[in-house]
Design an enzyme around this catalytic site. Structure first.
Site, short mmCIF file in Angstrom:
data_model
loop_
_atom_site.label_atom_id
_atom_site.label_comp_id
_atom_site.label_asym_id
_atom_site.label_seq_id
_atom_site.Cartn_x
_atom_site.Cartn_y
_atom_site.Cartn_z
N GLU A 45 63.87 42.04 50.96
CA GLU A 45 63.07 41.93 52.18
C GLU A 45 62.68 40.47 52.43
O GLU A 45 62.67 39.66 51.50
CB GLU A 45 61.81 42.80 51.99
CG GLU A 45 60.89 42.84 53.19
CD GLU A 45 59.84 43.94 53.08
OE1 GLU A 45 59.71 44.57 52.02
OE2 GLU A 45 59.14 44.18 54.09
N ASN A 192 61.36 52.19 59.13
CA ASN A 192 60.95 52.17 57.72
C ASN A 192 59.49 52.62 57.63
O ASN A 192 58.65 52.15 58.41
CB ASN A 192 61.06 50.74 57.17
CG ASN A 192 60.39 50.61 55.81
OD1 ASN A 192 60.92 51.07 54.80
ND2 ASN A 192 59.20 50.01 55.77
N GLU A 193 59.22 53.51 56.72
CA GLU A 193 57.84 53.99 56.50
C GLU A 193 57.15 54.20 57.85
O GLU A 193 56.08 53.66 58.12
CB GLU A 193 57.06 53.05 55.59
CG GLU A 193 57.69 52.98 54.21
CD GLU A 193 56.82 52.39 53.10
OE1 GLU A 193 55.75 51.83 53.38
OE2 GLU A 193 57.22 52.54 51.92
N TYR A 260 56.79 54.53 44.37
CA TYR A 260 56.58 53.43 43.43
C TYR A 260 55.77 53.92 42.23
O TYR A 260 54.86 54.74 42.38
CB TYR A 260 55.82 52.29 44.10
CG TYR A 260 56.67 51.49 45.06
CD1 TYR A 260 57.51 50.49 44.60
CD2 TYR A 260 56.64 51.74 46.43
CE1 TYR A 260 58.31 49.75 45.47
CE2 TYR A 260 57.43 51.01 47.31
CZ TYR A 260 58.27 50.01 46.82
OH TYR A 260 59.05 49.28 47.68
N GLU A 316 63.39 53.02 48.33
CA GLU A 316 62.43 52.11 47.69
C GLU A 316 61.88 52.79 46.45
O GLU A 316 61.29 53.88 46.55
CB GLU A 316 61.29 51.73 48.64
CG GLU A 316 61.73 50.77 49.73
CD GLU A 316 60.58 50.22 50.57
OE1 GLU A 316 59.47 50.05 50.03
OE2 GLU A 316 60.83 49.94 51.75
N GLN A 365 62.39 44.89 44.29
CA GLN A 365 63.34 44.24 45.16
C GLN A 365 64.11 43.22 44.32
O GLN A 365 63.55 42.66 43.38
CB GLN A 365 62.62 43.54 46.30
CG GLN A 365 61.81 44.49 47.19
CD GLN A 365 61.41 43.83 48.50
OE1 GLN A 365 61.80 42.75 48.84
NE2 GLN A 365 60.55 44.54 49.24
O1 AHR Z 1 58.65 46.85 48.89
C1 AHR Z 1 57.43 46.43 49.42
C2 AHR Z 1 56.93 47.31 50.55
O2 AHR Z 1 56.66 48.58 50.06
C3 AHR Z 1 57.91 47.56 51.67
O3 AHR Z 1 57.91 46.54 52.61
C4 AHR Z 1 57.39 48.83 52.27
O4 AHR Z 1 58.41 49.58 52.87
C5 AHR Z 1 56.74 49.53 51.10
O5 AHR Z 1 55.47 49.97 51.41
#
Ligand code: AHR
Length: 512
Positions: A45, A192-193, A260, A316, A365
């Site tokens: 990103e 995205n999201e 995450y 992600e 990332q």
């Molecule tokens: O990866 C960091 C952020 O996490 C991304 O920009 C977003 O899609 C997610 O919340």
């Protein structure tokens, strides 16, 4: 059908003697589907030092470069056979206007990167630069396009600019900017999201918007799009259900999921390098939750799509800790430890074991951000423990999935238990069988007794990523502390395979 058996199954008497240190594994040699190489995808990103100073460096930096793309990073990623790269975000994608990133660089408008540190984005890395990077990496681009603050027309024109081969205003512009032939981009993220930074939409609203945007993101001759809808946040099962109900199958190649592993909580995520065994345990428990998420989202998708045509795209994932002390909180720069290597191994095993539905995933990332594969410091570069796990696991890319049955001993802390061992297996096109193991127990060696059905083999070779402590890291002073080394703990005993997994280890075996 997936055949992974939980731990609660009673062990045989011989195992009871070594209950804390013996696992048993059955592998069936006749697999049904491929593990898509796209499970091993990555994400970069416009965030902190991922694009800028990660891939795209100053002309003055005295290292090998093509244009301003640093080639040491390219070579490292090529080695692990990076299959696809997601760009430009993340949250950044929904404020990115692609026309700002084409044409002469000194005439490109600047913008504020409002999500990530409020820094000025000079748009010097745009469409042409990203696709040049993908060509150097021999990887497939996965473009995440703007729904939140962009228009249907803007997205539609971007696709025309990228993929159309005839005469049109966008192809003329592309040619003026120095690229005669279309790139034929295939993976196409529609927002995205969208439940959060991508527009705070409800599931119903997004699903309808998806149909509108996706309609005008055209398939041009020889360049069909694989359109991916912005999917659920963690356990938002309603989001998956709603998208599957409202969006027709033929408009949807994939539906995404973001999860995450946060060691503590979003307010104080925990340190990347300094944590005790309790926190280590909790982090791995949260990492293993990916299995529950994938199982449940896949079950919802099954209701609407029994043939499993729509891919679950975990675009992600990874560990998210506090930033390194003294660094910009908006840049998400974190170190990478042996704990992260185990997280990578466990998660990739989970994806392999669900590869009938999970056909794409992207670690967040690639460089200098979150669970990075690579850290850079001006001309220096290091490979993280996570990188080395991807290096081991590349053997599974596009190989035939082999079903497994695993009985693992527990790893227990403070009265809570987790399976100590995680496994997945595949057979590649040359007939070699690869088995990946993870042992999360920090003190116990685990012996795995493996029976192989319908697999004939003569020899076994292995490689390992391990370290003494779960907090161990690679640094610019000591970049090779954790790396891939040969593994000699596997042997053939009759038809059985016996593996001695050291504590804190990720092991890849090759049977021929
Ligand atoms: O990866 C960091 C952020 O996490 C991304 O920009 C977003 O899609 C997610 O919340």
């Amino acid at each position: 059908m997936k055949k992974i058996f939980p731990l609660c199954i009673l062990l045989l008497p011989v195992h009871v003697l070594f209950a804390q240190s013996t696992a048993s594994l059955d592998i069936e040699g006749t697999g049904s589907h491929q593990i898509s190489r796209h499970i091993y995808g990555h994400f970069s990103e416009h965030l902190g030092h991922c694009i800028y100073d990660g891939y795209w460096v100053s002309e003055q930096l005295a290292i090998p470069k093509k244009d301003r793309i640093r080639l040491d990073v390219v070579e490292a990623l090529k080695k692990i056979r990076i299959p696809n790269l997601r760009w430009p975000g993340g949250c950044f994608a929904d404020e990115y206007h692609w026309r700002d990133g084409i044409g002469p660089r000194n005439q490109r408008p600047k913008m504020i990167n409002t999500h990530w540190g409020g820094v000025t984005e000079d748009n010097s890395f745009g469409t042409h630069e990203f696709l040049e990077l993908c060509e150097l990496l021999h990887t497939e681009p996965y473009i995440s396009a703007n729904v939140g603050s962009g228009t249907v027309d803007e997205m539609s024109k971007w696709v025309e600019y990228l993929n159309f081969n005839g005469l049109s205003p966008m192809t003329e512009l592309r040619k003026q900017n120095g690229h005669e032939a279309p790139w034929k981009v295939s993976f196409w993220g529609v927002g995205n999201e969208s439940w959060g930074c991508g527009g705070n939409m409800t599931a119903e609203y997004y699903a309808n918007e998806y149909k509108r945007y996706a309609t005008f993101a055209r398939n041009y001759p020889g360049a069909s799009l694989k359109k991916i809808a912005s999917g659920a946040n963690e356990r938002d099962y309603n989001w998956t259900e709603t998208c599957m109900r409202i969006i027709p199958r033929h408009m949807l190649w994939g539906l995404s999921l973001h999860y995450y592993t946060v060691p503590k909580n979003w307010g104080n995520k925990g340190s990347a390098t300094s944590f005790d065994e309790q926190e280590y345990f909790t982090t791995l428990e949260k990492c293993l939750y990916m299995d529950t998420l994938v199982t449940k989202h896949a079950a919802i998708m099954d209701k609407y799509d029994k043939e499993k045509r729509v891919a679950l795209v975990v675009d992600e994932w990874g560990i998210w800790t506090n930033v390194e002390p003294g660094t910009n909180p908006g840049f998400l720069y974190q170190q990478n430890s042996m704990r992260d290597a185990l997280i990578a191994g466990i998660t990739l095993n989970i994806f392999n074991n669900h590869s009938d539905r999970v056909r794409m995933a992207n670690l967040a990332q690639t460089v200098n951000v979150l669970q990075a594969l690579i850290l850079t410091d001006k001309e220096k570069m290091l490979l993280t423990p996570t990188y080395h796990v991807f290096d081991l696991f590349k053997a599974h890319q596009d190989a035939k999935y082999l079903p497994i049955r695993l009985k693992s001993p527990d790893y227990s802390v403070g009265g809570r238990s987790l399976p100590a061992v995680s496994v997945s297996a595949s057979r590649d096109s040359s007939g070699a069988v690869h088995i990946s193991f993870v042992n999360i127990d920090p003190t116990k060696k685990i012996s795995v007794q493996t029976s192989l059905k319908n697999i004939s083999w003569k020899s076994v070779n292995g490689q390992i990523v391990t370290s003494k402590k779960f907090t161990d890291i690679n640094t610019f002073g000591q970049p090779d502390r954790i790396r891939v080394t040969p593994f000699n703990g596997a042997r053939k005993q009759g038809d059985q395979l016996t593996v001695e997994l050291p504590p804190l280890s990720v092991v890849m075996l090759e049977l021929r």
